[in-house]
Design an enzyme around this catalytic site. Structure first.
Site, PDB file in Angstrom:
ATOM      1  N   GLU A 273      -3.141   0.816  -6.909  1.00 35.25           N
ATOM      2  CA  GLU A 273      -2.056  -0.107  -7.214  1.00 35.25           C
ATOM      3  C   GLU A 273      -1.809  -0.062  -8.719  1.00 35.25           C
ATOM      4  O   GLU A 273      -2.735   0.161  -9.498  1.00 35.25           O
ATOM      5  CB  GLU A 273      -2.405  -1.531  -6.749  1.00 35.25           C
TER       6      GLU A 273
ATOM      7  N   CYS B 282       0.870  -1.175   0.000  1.00 32.41           N
ATOM      8  CA  CYS B 282       0.000   0.000   0.000  1.00 32.41           C
ATOM      9  C   CYS B 282       0.903   1.219   0.000  1.00 32.41           C
ATOM     10  O   CYS B 282       1.515   1.552   1.010  1.00 32.41           O
ATOM     11  CB  CYS B 282      -0.918   0.008   1.221  1.00 32.41           C
TER      12      CYS B 282
END
Length: 271
Positions: free
Chosen positions: A114, A2
């Protein structure tokens, strides 16, 4: 992993969702659609109020810095590298194990970003040909529109170069726990594009479902074996992922337009 996420919910909304009892209006952050490492972020934690004379844990909304600095660190220089802690080793790593036992938090988000490298670019990398990979960003978010509650840790660090009364003498920092990305189908998986989170990246933030929030935040729970049971991945099928603009790749860009869903990549270009 993350490395970037979005957080647009206000303090009142978060207070209702998490049952928060205390927050400081001057600490409330504006919506941030491109949260990057070392930024100030909202976290939810249970801790007695300072100077209240009461040891009862109080659920609070606090503003911390993203990038954990261990209490024993000689400087905060490595904070940007400690934005994530792996669920598999968080109980034993020196940088995280104390916080895991006593200082756990929830990092609320709308979802996280992402990046995935296209299939053709991956093949070029394997062949050793130097071509800058073209990466498509995706936004991963709960399919039902609920809050994405990321498991986190927080820590205190004292800057010994400053006097006790200096406002910057104490740093309070945090890290997001990650786990293996789901290989089961995404909710409402598109006909084209990634079928599972593992198709995008091998890691993902550990999402805590509401039935685990109280146990995770409870500072009285300190047994590592007991706590490790809370690190199990959430049930599959709760998340969806969709492509977004490459503008999110620049941390200077920030706005709700970053969350706009784009058409799926053409078949064969990314998967």
């Amino acid at each position: 992993m993350c490395g970037r996420y979005a957080s647009s919910r206000g303090a009142e909304d978060l207070a209702e969702v998490f049952g928060i009892e205390k927050w400081e209006p001057e600490e409330v952050l504006a919506p941030d659609h491109n949260v990057a490492p070392t930024k100030a972020v909202h976290v939810v934690l249970d801790r007695p109020l300072k100077d209240a004379g009461d040891t009862r844990p109080v659920r609070q909304l606090r503003t911390l810095r993203w990038g954990l600095v261990p209490s024993w660190a000689t400087s905060p220089d490595g904070a940007a590298r400690m934005i994530n802690a792996r669920a598999e080793t968080v109980h034993e790593k020196p940088s995280y194990r104390r916080a895991f036992a006593a200082r756990r938090c929830i990092v609320p988000a709308d979802g996280y970003y992402e990046w995935v490298t296209g299939e053709q670019e991956r093949e070029l990398e394997v062949e050793g040909r130097r071509k800058r990979p073209r990466k498509q960003p995706y936004f991963v978010t709960p399919a039902d529109g609920s809050v994405f509650a990321m498991a986190g840790l927080y820590e205190f660090w004292r800057d010994r170069a400053l006097p006790d009364d200096h406002p910057g003498a104490w740093w309070v920092t945090c890290s997001v726990i990650t786990t293996e990305a789901e290989r089961t189908p995404l909710a409402a998986a598109p006909a084209e594009g990634p079928r599972a989170l593992a198709d995008i990246h091998p890691r993902m933030p550990l999402m805590l479902t509401p039935d685990r929030w109280d146990a995770w935040l409870d500072p009285a729970r300190t047994d590592p074996d007991d706590l490790r049971a809370l690190l199990a991945p959430p049930p599959p099928g709760l998340l969806r992922a969709y492509p977004v603009s490459t503008a999110v790749s620049n941390v200077r860009n920030n706005g709700p337009e970053l969350l706009k869903e784009l058409p799926a990549p053409e078949e064969g270009t990314l998967f």
